[in-house]
Design an enzyme around this catalytic site. Sequence first.
Site, short mmCIF file in Angstrom:
data_model
loop_
_atom_site.label_atom_id
_atom_site.label_comp_id
_atom_site.label_asym_id
_atom_site.label_seq_id
_atom_site.Cartn_x
_atom_site.Cartn_y
_atom_site.Cartn_z
N TYR A 247 45.12 48.92 41.64
CA TYR A 247 43.85 48.26 41.95
C TYR A 247 43.52 47.16 40.93
O TYR A 247 43.27 46.01 41.30
CB TYR A 247 42.71 49.28 42.02
CG TYR A 247 41.40 48.67 42.45
CD1 TYR A 247 41.16 48.39 43.79
CD2 TYR A 247 40.41 48.34 41.52
CE1 TYR A 247 39.97 47.80 44.19
CE2 TYR A 247 39.22 47.75 41.91
CZ TYR A 247 39.00 47.49 43.25
OH TYR A 247 37.83 46.90 43.65
N SER B 299 36.70 41.92 41.60
CA SER B 299 35.99 43.09 41.06
C SER B 299 35.81 42.87 39.56
O SER B 299 36.51 42.04 38.97
CB SER B 299 36.82 44.36 41.31
OG SER B 299 36.34 45.44 40.54
#
Length: 317
Positions: free
Chosen positions: A176, A164
């Site tokens: 995350y 990401s």
Amino acid sequence: MWLYVAALVGLWYLLRWYREKQVVSHLRDKYVFITGCDSGFGHLLARQLDLRGLRVLAACLTEKGAQQLRDQTSDRLETVILDVTKTESISAATQWVKERVGDRGLWGLVNNAGISVPTAPNEWLTKYDFMKILDVNLLGLLEVTLSLLSLVRKARGRVVNVSSVMGRLSLFGGGYCISKYGVEAFSDSLRRELSYFGVKVALIEPGYFNTNVTSPEKISRAIQEAWDWISPEVKEIYGEKFPASVKESVEKLESKCCNSLYLVTNCMDHALTACHPHTRYSPGWDAKLLFIPMSYMPTWLVEAMMYWRSPRPIKAL
């Protein structure tokens, strides 16, 4: 003078375009294993590769997700139930893959499975909250990769890891961003190690796309659950209006997310089928024009931008 420079630049782009368009041969004989195919990028990629004639082995978390995928694809595509947080599930899936690929090996491994919650300011979370995300996004990816590595090496194939832009820039708390930084580090070391055996490793670093990972409902619910758990002392520091301000920012996320998921799956497709795949792909204009450039900016400038956009605790200095 400038004419020669323009000609050289034009020639460079022409050669680059030609290299990028070269595709590996015998795609119909190649097996690709994809995790996280219930929805989102994994689901779309499985359908896309199936249409191209590759032998897709799609791993889904639920039987419902597997059935929906089978209903939309050809008989070539096969599904298996996989929970990347459970070693026994990974072992069973690895054996299932070995039985199908045989001596040909596994051409492509796409580690796509991932989650984004619990997400909240770090102080609101517990070790378990961090581990819940790390188990899927990082440790699960590691174990799946290590279990299938010998099959990929046999085929001199490809490993495609979904990271990401938050693996370049940590903009919020929780596991995350930590997990995606870990995926970046693992992929970089793995790429160098496997280059000796003709295996290529690519990273996909998407910006914000409209998937379950960016669901405002799920993220807002996680923020509220974390707030309900924290101590009165911490609540007093942040103020009762702080969670509402954070959730308001999260709700605006949906309008900023791109609905064109094919921008990501096209990058995955290229990483698997091109003769000269990239090391990194950053699909999405927000990734290319905002987040990747921010990752190279001075820390003080990035933090000033974040302070300007983020809600402030009531007792902030």
